[in-house]
Design an enzyme around this catalytic site. Structure first.
Site, short mmCIF file in Angstrom:
data_model
loop_
_atom_site.label_atom_id
_atom_site.label_comp_id
_atom_site.label_asym_id
_atom_site.label_seq_id
_atom_site.Cartn_x
_atom_site.Cartn_y
_atom_site.Cartn_z
N LYS A 78 27.17 5.91 -21.56
CA LYS A 78 26.77 6.44 -20.25
C LYS A 78 27.01 7.94 -20.21
CE LYS A 78 28.94 7.54 -16.82
NZ LYS A 78 29.84 7.81 -15.71
N ARG A 117 22.87 4.07 -20.77
CA ARG A 117 22.72 4.34 -19.33
C ARG A 117 22.31 5.79 -19.09
NH1 ARG A 117 28.13 2.39 -17.04
NH2 ARG A 117 27.24 3.37 -15.18
N ARG A 144 -1.09 -8.60 5.50
CA ARG A 144 -1.11 -9.76 4.62
C ARG A 144 -0.13 -9.66 3.46
NH1 ARG A 144 -7.61 -9.58 4.30
NH2 ARG A 144 -7.14 -7.42 4.87
N GLY A 164 -10.03 0.19 12.59
CA GLY A 164 -11.05 -0.27 11.63
C GLY A 164 -11.41 0.83 10.64
N GLY A 186 -4.29 1.45 6.88
CA GLY A 186 -4.08 0.06 7.32
C GLY A 186 -2.64 -0.37 7.05
C1 UD1 Z 1 -12.84 -4.16 3.44
C2 UD1 Z 1 -14.31 -4.18 3.84
C3 UD1 Z 1 -15.00 -5.31 3.09
C4 UD1 Z 1 -14.81 -5.15 1.60
C5 UD1 Z 1 -13.33 -5.00 1.25
C6 UD1 Z 1 -13.17 -4.60 -0.20
C7 UD1 Z 1 -14.40 -3.37 6.14
C8 UD1 Z 1 -14.55 -3.74 7.56
N1 UD1 Z 1 -14.41 -4.37 5.26
O1 UD1 Z 1 -12.24 -5.35 3.90
O2 UD1 Z 1 -16.39 -5.30 3.40
O3 UD1 Z 1 -15.37 -6.26 0.93
O4 UD1 Z 1 -12.70 -3.98 2.03
O5 UD1 Z 1 -11.86 -4.63 -0.63
O6 UD1 Z 1 -14.31 -2.21 5.82
N2 UD1 Z 1 -7.81 0.98 6.66
C9 UD1 Z 1 -7.55 2.12 7.39
N3 UD1 Z 1 -7.64 2.07 8.73
C10 UD1 Z 1 -7.99 0.95 9.41
C11 UD1 Z 1 -8.26 -0.22 8.67
C12 UD1 Z 1 -8.17 -0.17 7.29
O7 UD1 Z 1 -7.25 3.16 6.82
O8 UD1 Z 1 -8.05 1.01 10.64
C13 UD1 Z 1 -7.72 1.04 5.18
C14 UD1 Z 1 -6.69 0.09 4.58
O9 UD1 Z 1 -5.46 0.75 4.40
C15 UD1 Z 1 -7.31 -0.30 3.26
C16 UD1 Z 1 -8.79 -0.13 3.48
O10 UD1 Z 1 -8.96 0.64 4.65
O11 UD1 Z 1 -6.89 0.56 2.20
C17 UD1 Z 1 -9.51 -1.45 3.63
O12 UD1 Z 1 -8.93 -2.17 4.71
P1 UD1 Z 1 -8.63 -3.72 4.63
O13 UD1 Z 1 -8.05 -4.15 5.90
O14 UD1 Z 1 -7.90 -4.03 3.39
O15 UD1 Z 1 -10.14 -4.26 4.56
P2 UD1 Z 1 -10.66 -5.62 3.96
O16 UD1 Z 1 -10.43 -6.70 4.95
O17 UD1 Z 1 -10.12 -5.82 2.61
CA CA Z 2 -8.62 -4.73 1.37
#
Ligand code: UD1
Ligand code: CA
Length: 456
Positions: A351, A333, A16, A78, A12
């Site tokens: 240093k 240093r 944010r 996702g 992800g």
């Molecule tokens: C997610 C969960 C939520 C949970 C929360 C806990 C989902 C849909 N929701 O929400 O139920 O309460 O974590 O912290 O899973 N990521 C990917 N690929 C993607 C999207 C995300 O690898 O396409 C990874 C992100 O890098 C992150 C993790 O998955 O490390 C979670 O993603 P994030 O967007 O933070 O999910 P939350 O909205 O926090």
């Molecule tokens: Ca998260």
């Protein structure tokens, strides 16, 4: 024994965070979040760890290196879509797969172990690690039926007002029967408010297929913190810091004010060492036993021997011996090596210098690019003139020599063994062993001159 695998979600973008740095690489107590997660998983002895990487892939791979295998998620569609990318690596294996988010650095290995244990005990196809935070806003909520069994998880953005009142949240850590997981992932759709393929939907799918789906609730609600923004990052830092200081206190380190002491995750500190308020220890620093690290000292990636004191000073990428005293207000240093029983006093900058055992630089000096032997005394205000604007040069000060106050040692230059440099000298030529060198204008007193000039 069942085989255990792990998938770390780290693809992800972390919008944010509003950061140029990729989310899971943001450090918590000096260590990137994803490293904390992988460290914890490694403690479980997972046979294979697959990290899902996307945008910023090289950076995450550079960070974790050979500690993990990788699967690329080209588009971030996702969390379910992310896990599906691991199918090429894990898809055909049988065993239990732990899925952990790269942004939950506080989930303890013991909790992951308890989750796995619960999963095996209940013969579940999926087990969710849940938490009960003070404020569940933003997390997926655990929806249970009248008998208290988990039915499904609903995301904040899809939850009804009633569902939003549920306090039990999805921590983002789960155990799955590996084959059931990859089968169910194919059935997840993106029909939700975010248009994403949600991993939590797998729970409802497995449940509807008649499988046992269970939840394991950790009683430490702080553990499940997901770091999505800088506010949560600071909360994670506070909690991780508290854990680290507690570990050191339990190991015999005295920490006068734990809330105001900052110790990196990798630091090693010997027993009976005292850390006074405001101390900051970064990187893979090692501090021996019976040391005193005085207020506001900042030590990074350095080694400090037993019984050494460092007061209100900065030490970076250096080695300091035993029974040595540094500061107050000294700056050591990088690439310096200070011996045993040595002294670096106030307002001294060192240093890239090797200073031998029992040598002293007690006040107001700059010693850079130097090799100083043993039992050397460097007087107040001494400066190694190491830089001509283009190049740096070495100053060698041999054993048992004495450099008088306010001397300039213009490098390259050598002060031989047992030599003396008179105070106020500017030394441009080597001083042989046992010689006294005076390099300053000779003083002349003109008797009665003040009256003659009518100055008084
Ligand atoms: C997610 C969960 C939520 C949970 C929360 C806990 C989902 C849909 N929701 O929400 O139920 O309460 O974590 O912290 O899973 N990521 C990917 N690929 C993607 C999207 C995300 O690898 O396409 C990874 C992100 O890098 C992150 C993790 O998955 O490390 C979670 O993603 P994030 O967007 O933070 O999910 P939350 O909205 O926090
Ligand atoms: Ca998260």
């Amino acid at each position: 024994m069942t085989h255990t695998y792990a998938v770390v979600l780290a693809a992800g973008q972390g919008t944010r965070m509003k950061s140029k740095l990729y989310k899971v690489l943001h450090p918590v107590c000096g260590k990137p979040m994803v490293e904390h997660v992988v460290d914890h998983i490694q403690e479980l002895g997972a046979e294979r760890i697959v990290t899902i990487v996307g945008h910023g892939a090289e950076k995450v791979q550079d960070q974790l290196g050979i500690r993990s295998e990788y699967a690329l998620q080209e588009e971030q569609l996702g969390t379910a879509h992310a896990v599906l990318q691991a199918a090429t690596v894990l898809g055909n294996l049988s065993g239990t797969t732990l899925v952990v988010c790269g942004d939950t650095p506080l989930i303890r290995p013991e909790t992951m172990k308890a989750l796995l244990h619960h999963h095996n005990e209940t013969n579940a196809k999926a087990t969710i690690l849940t938490g009960l935070p003070k404020d569940p806003t933003g997390y997926g909520r655990i929806i249970r039926n009248d008998e208290g069994h988990v039915e499904r998880i609903v995301e904040q953005k899809d939850a009804s007002a009633e569902e939003q009142k549920v306090n039990e949240i999805n921590s983002g850590t789960y155990c799955f029967d590996n084959q059931a997981l990859f089968e169910a992932l194919k059935l997840v759709n993106n029909d939700n408010s975010q248009g994403e393929y949600y991993l939590p939907d797998v729970i409802e799918i497995l449940k509807n297929q008649g499988n046992i789906v269970s939840a394991y609730a950790t009683d430490d609600f702080e553990e499940t913190l997901g770091v999505n923004d800088r506010v949560a990052l600071a909360q994670a830092e506070t909690q991780m810091r508290a854990r680290i200081v507690e570990k050191h206190m339990r190991n015999g380190v005295t920490i006068i004010n734990p809330e105001n002491t900052y110790i990196s995750a990798e630091a090693v500190i010997g027993s009976d060492t005292i850390l006074q308020p405001g101390v900051m220890i970064e990187g893979a620093t090692e501090i021996g036993e019976d040391c005193v690290i005085g207020p506001n000292s900042h030590i990074s990636t350095s080694q400090i021997g037993n019984r050494t004191t460092v007061h209100s000073s900065v030490v970076k990428n250096s080695v300091i011996g035993t029974d040595t005293s540094v500061g107050p207000f000294a700056h050591i240093r990088p690439d310096s090596e200070i011996g045993n029983d040595a002294k670096i006093g106030n307002f001294v900058e060192i240093k890239k210098t090797k200073l031998g055992n029992q040598s002293k630089v007690s006040h107001l000096s700059y010693i850079g690019d130097a090799e100083v032997g043993e039992r050397v005394n460097i007087g107040c205000g001494t400066i190694t003139v190491n830089y001509d604007g283009k190049n740096k040069f070495l100053t060698t000060i041999e054993d048992d020599s004495f450099v008088g106050c306010n001397s300039n040692l213009v490098a390259p230059v050598t002060i031989g063994q047992r030599a003396y440099v008179a105070a106020g000298s500017t030394i441009t030529k080597n001083v042989p062993a046992d010689a006294l060198s005076i390099g300053r204008a000779r003083q002349e007193n003109k008797d009665g001159y003040v009256k003659k000039l009518n100055l008084k």
